[in-house]
Scaffold this motif. Sequence first.
Motif, short mmCIF file in Angstrom:
data_model
loop_
_atom_site.label_atom_id
_atom_site.label_comp_id
_atom_site.label_asym_id
_atom_site.label_seq_id
_atom_site.Cartn_x
_atom_site.Cartn_y
_atom_site.Cartn_z
N VAL A 60 0.83 -1.20 0.00
CA VAL A 60 0.00 0.00 0.00
C VAL A 60 0.87 1.26 0.00
O VAL A 60 0.63 2.20 -0.77
N LEU A 61 1.89 1.28 0.84
CA LEU A 61 2.75 2.46 0.92
C LEU A 61 3.54 2.68 -0.37
O LEU A 61 3.74 3.83 -0.79
N GLN A 62 3.98 1.60 -0.99
CA GLN A 62 4.64 1.73 -2.29
C GLN A 62 3.68 2.29 -3.33
O GLN A 62 4.04 3.15 -4.14
N GLY A 265 -3.70 -0.21 10.36
CA GLY A 265 -2.40 0.46 10.38
C GLY A 265 -2.34 1.62 9.40
O GLY A 265 -1.80 2.70 9.70
N ILE A 266 -2.89 1.40 8.21
CA ILE A 266 -2.93 2.47 7.20
C ILE A 266 -3.78 3.63 7.69
O ILE A 266 -3.43 4.81 7.51
N ARG A 267 -4.90 3.32 8.34
CA ARG A 267 -5.76 4.36 8.89
C ARG A 267 -5.00 5.19 9.93
O ARG A 267 -5.12 6.43 9.97
N ALA A 268 -4.19 4.51 10.75
CA ALA A 268 -3.39 5.22 11.75
C ALA A 268 -2.39 6.17 11.08
O ALA A 268 -2.18 7.30 11.55
N LEU A 269 -1.78 5.72 10.00
CA LEU A 269 -0.83 6.58 9.27
C LEU A 269 -1.54 7.76 8.62
O LEU A 269 -1.01 8.88 8.60
N GLN A 270 -2.75 7.52 8.10
CA GLN A 270 -3.53 8.64 7.54
C GLN A 270 -3.83 9.67 8.63
O GLN A 270 -3.70 10.88 8.40
N GLN A 280 -5.27 3.95 -3.70
CA GLN A 280 -3.93 3.40 -3.44
C GLN A 280 -4.00 2.25 -2.43
O GLN A 280 -3.29 1.26 -2.58
N ILE A 281 -4.87 2.38 -1.45
CA ILE A 281 -5.03 1.29 -0.47
C ILE A 281 -5.56 0.05 -1.17
O ILE A 281 -5.02 -1.06 -1.02
N ARG A 282 -6.62 0.21 -1.93
CA ARG A 282 -7.24 -0.95 -2.59
C ARG A 282 -6.28 -1.61 -3.58
O ARG A 282 -6.15 -2.83 -3.60
N ALA A 288 -0.35 -7.05 -3.05
CA ALA A 288 0.50 -7.67 -2.02
C ALA A 288 0.69 -9.16 -2.28
O ALA A 288 -0.25 -9.88 -2.59
N ARG A 289 1.93 -9.61 -2.12
CA ARG A 289 2.28 -11.03 -2.27
C ARG A 289 3.19 -11.44 -1.12
O ARG A 289 4.02 -10.65 -0.66
#
Length: 429
Positions: A60-62, A265-270, A280-282, A288-289
Amino acid sequence: MDYIKARTYIDESHRFGGEMGLEAITCLLEKLGNPQDDLQFLHIAGTNGKGSVGAYLAAVLQEAGYRIGRFISPTLYEYRERIQINGGYIAEEAFGRLMDPVVKAIGELKAEQKPLPSPFEIETALSFLYYKEKQCDFVLLECGMGGKTDATNVIRNTKLAVITSISMDHMEYLGDTLGAIAGQKAGIIKPGSRVVTCRQEKEAMDVIEQVCKEQGCPLYVGEKTQAELVTADLDHMVFTYREETYMIHLAGSHQLENAVLALAGIRALQDAGYRISFEQIRNGMEKARWNGRFTILRKNPYLVVDGAHNPDAAKKLQESLRMYFPDREFVFLMGVFRDKQYDAIAKRMAPMAKEIVAMETPDNPRALPAEKLGEVLKKYQSPEHVHVAGSLEEALQLGEELAKKEDVIVAFGSLSFIGDLTKLSEKMG
């Protein structure tokens, strides 16, 4: 220093000792100018799921345009896999070159009679030099074991502390209760960080909540119960969470919990101000692999590999097999380390198989001999259905002989042999 010499030096550094604690890694990093202080970290601790959650977060971050360093342990296919940036492994040239200042620093520590680093501490320090050199926006840092006294916990700039599923493992080092183990894992929580975890057993959850309170850190909980599974097969899983729909390609019943934890975790970073769009999240979640965790290597018969190496992971493997293969019979290939709870794993898994092959994890001093594992398995499965293999290759051949085309062969018990087993499977066609 060239790559081969660097690897040899690390292999031989086992003789330095390697006591639990932060003294040796702190001394080494001071000599190197504390490169970790110029980096921002997403620090991940937990018993199971660290790699999968890290894979979702990194993807997600990439996708959001950040340069992501990732430090993982153990590796499956290649030594350099443990130090990555945006999925690419560290180059042999860079690894050898960065070992020069590390070796120089260790020489100085030796002369000063200060604590000397273990192989894992050397790799950790070298990775910090590399991530600083490459100007990573974030470093996704996986604990080797525990949290509080793990070498990775020398860092200060933790933006997000992630605690995955906690269960009983490494009790000789971390404690023999869930609360004690949770206390070790929660040691990565630092003032100024945001904390994310899944819904833990009450004993573990109480500890995490208390540490967050003491450190003044907001806690985000990825609630699996808020997610609804839409469809699931071996290729993909579709689910809804907080009124949005996501697709992931990591298989296993436990991946829903891991995905929801990553989304929290992504929500916390937002909330911390980092720009990450829903698109970007979706897209990141879908891209992801993470190999070696309920991975299908081939079909007819199916060959599944899974790193399940403790009772909780074995339970999740069992749930996944029932979910994806409800009407099939199983042939198990099991190999474990002797310091794991192999009796508890055998008790859960052996009755599920029609045939089970005990094998020894190759080239590892911690390996439990196949003969001893075979005797344990006979406590939970008829002796005529328990087989002992002298090698990984023999185990795979035996598994294929015992399995019908419609059966499922499952290799589990350790991550250490998955890379070799994958190569063997490709070679045997």
